[in-house]
Design an enzyme around this catalytic site. Structure first.
Site, short mmCIF file in Angstrom:
data_model
loop_
_atom_site.label_atom_id
_atom_site.label_comp_id
_atom_site.label_asym_id
_atom_site.label_seq_id
_atom_site.Cartn_x
_atom_site.Cartn_y
_atom_site.Cartn_z
N SER A 113 -20.83 -43.93 97.58
CA SER A 113 -20.95 -42.58 98.20
C SER A 113 -22.22 -42.47 98.90
CB SER A 113 -20.72 -41.51 97.19
OG SER A 113 -20.62 -40.39 97.85
N HIS A 114 -23.04 -41.33 98.58
CA HIS A 114 -24.29 -41.09 99.35
C HIS A 114 -25.32 -42.06 98.85
CE1 HIS A 114 -24.10 -39.41 95.22
NE2 HIS A 114 -25.42 -39.15 95.47
N ASP A 276 -20.79 -38.03 104.28
CA ASP A 276 -21.69 -38.89 103.45
C ASP A 276 -21.09 -40.50 103.65
OD1 ASP A 276 -19.35 -38.53 101.96
OD2 ASP A 276 -20.31 -38.91 100.12
N ASP A 278 -18.77 -42.18 101.88
CA ASP A 278 -17.43 -42.41 101.86
C ASP A 278 -16.60 -41.27 102.25
OD1 ASP A 278 -18.60 -40.93 99.66
OD2 ASP A 278 -16.74 -41.15 98.45
N ASP A 280 -16.50 -38.01 101.68
CA ASP A 280 -15.94 -36.74 101.16
C ASP A 280 -17.00 -35.37 101.06
OD1 ASP A 280 -17.98 -38.14 99.10
OD2 ASP A 280 -16.46 -38.33 97.47
N ARG A 281 -18.10 -35.84 101.15
CA ARG A 281 -18.99 -34.59 101.61
C ARG A 281 -19.20 -33.88 102.70
NH1 ARG A 281 -24.14 -35.59 97.30
NH2 ARG A 281 -23.02 -36.82 95.80
N THR A 343 -19.39 -30.77 86.56
CA THR A 343 -19.75 -31.60 87.56
C THR A 343 -18.91 -32.74 87.72
OG1 THR A 343 -22.16 -30.93 87.72
CG2 THR A 343 -21.52 -33.03 88.88
N GLU A 362 -18.54 -28.15 95.11
CA GLU A 362 -19.44 -28.39 94.48
C GLU A 362 -20.72 -28.22 95.38
OE1 GLU A 362 -19.18 -31.72 91.36
OE2 GLU A 362 -18.32 -32.58 93.04
N LYS A 375 -12.63 -34.32 97.01
CA LYS A 375 -13.40 -33.52 98.00
C LYS A 375 -13.36 -34.19 99.35
CE LYS A 375 -18.11 -35.18 96.54
NZ LYS A 375 -17.67 -36.08 95.35
#
Ligand code: VG1
Ligand code: CO
Length: 540
Positions: A113-114, A276, A278, A280-281, A343, A362, A375
């Site tokens: 991810s990030h 981000d 992947d 999702d953000r 979370t 989130e 997300k």
């Protein structure tokens, strides 16, 4: 089909965290390391013989190596078909959609991810179940237990050209290399009023999208530039790179600083966004107006009915516990339930499957809906664009109007990164011990009203997840939450979440509104005493 059984021994520490197993590349690259984890997944997850598995990743360093190995292993473990994104690419929300659309029994998402990418940086593997969402704790616990006893992994010989669209055989299993963008773009078109957005663009509406050299680039170019007509160049850093250009693909005010500065400049476009590693953000910044992720969730929920996919209204809203209560006020006004979960997106799956909620979010820049079970960064961007296009207002005007109606939840998260693990654990242990004695304590102008360790009982299956963060609630309605990150790969990361609400004072600066809380966090938890840090590494 020749199945080879490779003897192996367990590795310690293959326990999935908030979002899958994340370790340094050099850890994953050890002989048997990735194989042990993947075989443990295949040994425990439910599926029918000949089931379909989706595999995709965020394009980071080491992705291709693991994908090809996972395909050989899937063939040896009785899967009938693998769907893999071309080049090994699938954003996390796109993978969730592909799992659902093609009736797969699950999927492997290869991403950290990030977190940064490259030979010395991070890698990750996450298993998603048939609903398209991250495996719930019962499944990740079973996978972890299996990693502790594993003694062999299975694979068949075979190669796959990940770059060529089409179907191949590996062993007796079909491998379909699919266009990573097409299904997802079609889903977005079914949810949003693309015609309204196109009209706004034709009328001069401009935007900047920073894909951070990560997975969303191809999706954003196709959807924003090709289908919605934004000018070429609207998508910046749109080519996925194995090391994300050396940056952290984390869309926050630290790592997406260039976008922030562009949005605060006199000639800023109308709308700015980033995603981000992947995909999702999301980060949302209007012209001269930053929107916190917590506020974004609330504002999207309040206006979602303006998008065709949500015209029937929302069933409910869910937010993670550290996310601000801004969304709760919207739920109350709409007369729908609001759920507070631990979370991590895996806790939203049951609520979405049961039809209890439509939108989730989130504070860490994740927002999504029941269209997938992850997300979804571009989804949030498109919902914002749809709302702005229909209403014909600026981000700033929409935010001010929202705060005038609901009040404003001033919010920030302070991260203390790569802290010594023992020190971080000691801080949490000491604070946990002190919780019962905190109510009534006066810290500066604040009085503690309640303090607890958050425990969640899933309203659908009754499962209990305890120890999900320490909450200190003040008499005035302000709040501090302390928890340790479950996604890092080095030491511990302490997250301190600060929130102050004002019904009427909606035009103040966030640091000033949170100053008393910041002092209280230090007084209550002894952050400097435990960690040796006097200021956070990252403020978002
Ligand atoms: C962080 C965020 C959390 C998010 C998770 C995965 O977890 O706080 O809200 O769900 O990352 O996001 P933690 O345990 O480090 O606080 V992503 O975009 O890494 O899949
Ligand atoms: Co992510």
């Amino acid at each position: 089909m020749t199945i080879h059984s490779h003897p192996t021994t367990p590795f310690a520490g293959q326990k999935p965290g908030t979002s899958g197993l994340r370790k340094k590349v050099r850890v994953f690259a050890q002989p048997n390391y990735a194989e042990n984890f993947i075989q443990s997944v295949f040994d425990v997850v439910e599926r029918a013989p000949g089931a379909t598995l989706v595999i995709g990743g965020d394009g980071r360093f080491h992705n291709r190596v693991v994908i090809v190995q996972a395909i050989r292993m899937a063939a040896a473990n009785g899967y009938g078909r693998v769907l893999v994104g071309q080049g090994g690419i699938l954003s996390t929300p796109a993978a969730s959609h592909v799992i659902r659309k093609y009736g797969a029994s699950g999927g492997l998402i290869l991403s950290a991810s990030h977190n940064p990418g490259g030979p010395d940086e991070d890698f990750g593997i996450k298993y998603n179940i048939a609903n398209g969402g991250p495996a719930p704790e019962a499944v990740t616990d079973a996978i972890f237990a299996r990693t502790q006893t594993i003694d062999r992994w299975l694979a068949v010989p075979g190669e796959v050209d990940l770059d060529r669209l089409g179907t191949n055989l590996v062993g007796d299993m079909t491998v379909a290399v699919i266009d990573p963008v097409a299904d997802y773009a079609e889903l977005m078109e079914s949810l949003f009023d693309f015609a309204a957005i196109r009209r706004a663009v034709a009328g001069g509406f401009t935007m900047a999208f920073d894909a951070m050299s990560a997975v969303t680039g191809p999706y954003a170019v196709e959807i924003l530039e090709r289908r919605l007509g934004f000018a070429a160049g609207t998508v910046r850093n749109g080519t996925p790179l194995e090391d994300f250009g050396g940056h952290h693909p984390d869309p926050n005010l630290v790592h997406a600083r260039e976008l922030y500065d562009a949005m605060m400049a006199p000639d800023a476009p109308d709308f700015g966004a980033a995603s981000d590693g992947d995909g999702d953000r999301n980060l949302i910044i209007g012209r001269h107006r930053f929107i916190t992720p917590s506020d974004s969730l609330a504002m999207l929920a309040a206006n979602a009915h303006l998008a065709p996919g949500y015209a029937g209204g929302l069933k409910g809203i869910a937010r993670s516990m550290p996310t601000s209560a801004a969304a709760d006020r919207v739920a109350k006004a709409l007369g729908i339930p609001c759920f507070e979960t631990p979370t991590g997106w895996k806790f939203f799956g049951n609520l979405l499957d049961a039809g209890k909620v439509t939108i989730c979010g989130e504070e860490s820049a994740g927002t999504g809906s029941d269209h997938v079970r992850e997300k979804d960064g571009l989804w949030a961007v498109l919902l914002w664009l749809n709302i702005l296009a229909v209403r014909g207002v600026s981000v700033d005007a929409l935010a001010r109007e929202h705060w005038a109606k609901f009040g404003r939840n001033y919010y920030a998260r302070h991260d203390y990164e790569a802290v010594d693990s023992a020190a971080a654990n000691a801080l949490i242990a000491e604070l946990t011990q002190a919780l019962p004695s905190l109510p009534g304590r006066v810290v500066g102008p604040l009085t503690v009203a309640a303090a607890d360790s958050f425990s969640y009982t899933d309203p659908v299956d009754g499962s209990v997840s305890a120890g999900q963060g320490l909450r200190v609630l003040f008499a005035c309605g302000s709040r501090i939450v302390f928890r340790l990150s479950g996604t890092g790969t080095e030491g511990a990361t302490l997250r301190v979440y600060l929130e102050a609400y004002s019904a009427t004072d909606i035009d103040r600066e966030t640091p000033a509104m949170l100053a008393d809380l910041i002092a209280a966090a230090e007084a209550i938890a002894g952050i400097a005493r435990h960690t040796g840090r006097t200021r956070p590494d990252v403020v978002t």
